[in-house]
Design an enzyme around this catalytic site. Structure first.
Site, short mmCIF file in Angstrom:
data_model
loop_
_atom_site.label_atom_id
_atom_site.label_comp_id
_atom_site.label_asym_id
_atom_site.label_seq_id
_atom_site.Cartn_x
_atom_site.Cartn_y
_atom_site.Cartn_z
CE LYS A 168 96.45 -21.95 4.04
NZ LYS A 168 97.28 -22.45 2.93
CB ILE B 177 85.72 -21.97 1.65
CG1 ILE B 177 85.98 -21.92 3.16
CG2 ILE B 177 85.54 -23.39 1.18
CD1 ILE B 177 84.86 -22.53 3.99
N GLY B 178 87.97 -19.29 1.75
CA GLY B 178 88.02 -17.86 2.08
C GLY B 178 89.37 -17.48 2.64
CB THR B 179 91.79 -15.14 2.18
OG1 THR B 179 91.11 -14.17 1.35
CG2 THR B 179 92.28 -16.29 1.32
N GLY B 180 91.41 -14.11 5.05
CA GLY B 180 91.19 -13.01 5.97
C GLY B 180 92.51 -12.35 6.32
CB SER B 181 93.23 -9.49 8.53
OG SER B 181 92.33 -8.64 7.83
CE1 TYR B 182 94.85 -10.69 13.63
CE2 TYR B 182 92.62 -10.54 12.81
CZ TYR B 182 93.64 -10.03 13.59
OH TYR B 182 93.46 -8.88 14.30
CG ASP C 238 85.25 -5.17 10.58
OD1 ASP C 238 84.92 -4.26 9.80
OD2 ASP C 238 86.11 -6.03 10.28
#
EC number: 2.7.11.1
Length: 617
Positions: free
Chosen positions: A196, A189-194, A310
């Site tokens: 998924k 449902i999403g991804t990020g810098s660190y 952030d």
């Protein structure tokens, strides 16, 4: 005759001349070579049994004469033929004095040597001769059968319509549900810098959760990756507020090299709500409702002496009841308890949302609380207008614009004086003059009311009528064979009344998009909406394509799309040829005067170093 015995304990019978002891003494005295002949033995099959009908020996009678060679050969041939028993004489002729070996001459040795060489060559040739080793009958028959089946299946015979179609049904093995630590895994449902983020469901409480998966290898490659994760875990463990994402559980699986953080589930983010709108903005009332939730969450964080650093629409999640929750505490900082203010030393965050005191670097420290309020002001500006207060395609120019250029109010929407005053105060370049979170919450525009604050408006209607994403749908179906959500159930009660249950309104998609809300009215784009590069263009009223979210470490700052072909000259004349500070390689060099020495083309110092990251893409 009896059949030959197969007993393993049978003893071999030795046929010697004179079985009687008296006869043996007589022969010892008469024949001087008898001792040597007694060493001769007859090797007979050990399974052979004595036969009473044998012609050589008669029961009760002694041997009338010594056994001769002719007699033994006859017995061996007869018994081998009748009983299929192989019998051989070992060294019977070894000491025959009548057979004298003739001496081999030199010519015979040469002939024997040549014959041996010829036999060796003949054997080597036979080993490579295929005719001497024919293919077995079984292999040839199998080959013919396979060739026949292949010819029929490949439809070489076009006249025969029986083999015009090949029936092929692949064997599909349905993948079972994935369950780890009591959670059934769903889709991403999403991804990020660190890492998924995937959706999951608690098998014990049947509660939907969101799990953040981080790999060891990726954390090692990111600067201060492990330190940021530990800081995020320690901060979220102490947070308990309706506007802050709640951390449910943390578990680690060293065998897989992954760390799992389980959070409460949210249906999407504020950035996804902006991307679904053709105008890339929300109404004033919807922006007011989101900003109230944001300030309440920031006030709680600042009371716990935590600076998020952030804040942006991508880090504001929306729950099923439209509660805004602050997430992603990867760069958050816990301020010392004995500090009087919110001094921070580590600069983190998204470039478009960073305050001037962070990007300039001319201060030994900055106030983390005031930095969060600057980011909140940029977020509010983006919600009501769909634009950013300071935006440039090059990172260096973006920092220069944030630090030096004055704030310009958006022209595509009509803002009230209270809203303009609040934006001006939140985007104050001097952080000492910037209001705190408590001062913002007593501002007149913040205290004003809108219908969206009471749960009314377009977004709340969309949340009630839209499809509910459920990525665990396939896994839950696999647990119960034969039951699918698409099937209509017909139930008959005791009174005979038949009731039809419609299929469940679920979807396996995980991303909120316009197709999830059929019949919903979105904000249409008007002239002036969209990025600054297309402001005032005639084509800006058309729906804009999907854009990337604001800059982050995993997704750097991207340049806005260029102007239309018809307005290219006007925009160039207004903005100037050197606005971006990058010399275009496609522009022809200026024409030199006749007779003048050739001059080298001037290049900006930053054209090589700070060349746009996304222009090449």
């Amino acid at each position: 005759m009896d059949a030959p015995s197969t007993s393993s304990g049978a003893q071999s019978k030795l046929l010697m001349p004179g079985d009687d002891e008296a006869d043996e003494d007589h022969q010892n005295r008469g024949d001087p070579n008898l001792q040597q002949k007694q060493k001769i033995q007859l090797n007979v099959d050990p399974d052979y049994d004595d036969d009473e009908d044998d012609d050589c020996f008669i029961d009760g009678c002694e041997a009338s004469a010594p056994i001769t060679r002719e007699l033994v050969d006859g017995a061996i041939e007869r018994r081998s033929k009748d009983r299929n028993v192989k019998m051989s004489i070992g060294v019977y002729d070894e000491y025959d004095d009548d057979d004298d070996d003739e001496e081999e001459t030199e010519e015979d040795q040469r002939r024997r040597f040549v014959e041996g060489i010829r036999n060796i060559r003949h054997k080597q040739q036979e080993s490579f001769d295929l005719e001497e080793h024919p293919i077995p009958v079984e292999s040839e028959a199998m080959r013919q059968f396979i060739n026949q089946q292949v010819n029929n299946a490949m439809m070489f015979n076009q006249d025969n319509s029986e083999f015009q179609h090949i029936e092929f049904e692949p064997i599909v093995k349905q993948k079972g549900p994935k369950i780890i630590e009591g959670y059934m895994w769903g889709g991403q449902i999403g991804t990020g810098s660190y890492g998924k983020v995937k959706e999951c469901i608690d098998m014990y409480t049947l509660t939907r959760r969101a799990v953040k998966i981080m790999k060891y290898d990726k954390l090692r490659k990111i600067t201060n990756g492990w330190e940021n994760i530990r800081s995020e875990m320690s901060i979220l463990r102490r947070m308990n507020h309706r506007n802050v994402i709640k951390l449910i559980e943390i578990f680690n699986i060293p065998a897989k090299g992954k760390v799992y953080m389980v959070f409460e589930y949210c249906i999407g983010s504020v950035q996804q709500l902006l991307d679904m709108e053709p105008a890339r903005r929300l109404t004033i009332g919807e922006s007011h409702a989101i900003f109230i939730e944001l300030c309440q969450g920031l006030n709680y964080l600042h009371s716990k002496r935590v600076s998020h650093k952030d804040i942006k629409p991508g880090n504001l999640l929306v729950s099923i009841d439209f509660t805004v929750k602050i997430c992603d505490f990867g760069v958050a900082e816990q301020i010392n308890l004995f500090q009087r203010d919110g001094r921070c030393t580590k600069v983190n965050g998204t470039p478009k949302f960073q305050p001037p005191e962070c990007i300039y670097g001319n201060h030994d420290f900055f106030d983390g609380y005031k930095a969060d309020m600057w980011s909140a002001g940029v977020t509010l500006y983006n919600l009501v207008s769909g634009k950013y207060p300071f935006e440039k395609p090059v990172l260096l120019k973006l920092y220069e614009c944030i630090g030096t250029e004055p704030l310009q109010m958006p022209t595509n929407v009509q803002l009230t004086k209270d809203l303009q005053d609040l934006l001006t105060k939140l985007l104050e370049k001097d952080f000492n003059e910037r209001p705190t979170c408590l001062e913002t919450m007593i501002h007149p525009w913040f205290l004003s009311t809108f219908p969206e604050d009471q749960g009314l408006g377009r977004i709340m209607e969309r949340m009630r009528t839209g499809d509910r994403p459920l990525t665990m749908l396939s896994s839950m179906t696999a647990l119960y064979d034969g039951i699918t959500p698409e099937d209509e159930l017909i139930i008959e009660d005791n009174l005979g009344i038949i009731q039809q249950i419609l299929p469940i309104n679920l979807t396996s998609e995980a991303v909120l998009e316009r197709g999830s809300f059929p019949g919903f009215k979105f904000l249409e784009a008007k002239p002036g909406d969209g990025p600054d590069g297309v402001e005032g263009s005639e084509d800006s009223a058309a729906p804009l394509g999907p854009q990337r979210r604001p800059s982050s470490r995993s997704m750097p700052t991207c340049a806005p799309p260029g102007p239309a072909a018809g307005n290219a000259q006007n925009s160039t004349a207004e903005n100037g040829a050197e606005t971006d500070g990058v010399a275009s390689a496609s522009d022809p060099p200026p024409t030199a005067a006749p007779g003048a020495p050739p001059r080298r083309r001037k290049r900006n110092f930053f054209s090589c170093i700070f060349r746009s990251r996304t222009d090449s893409a």
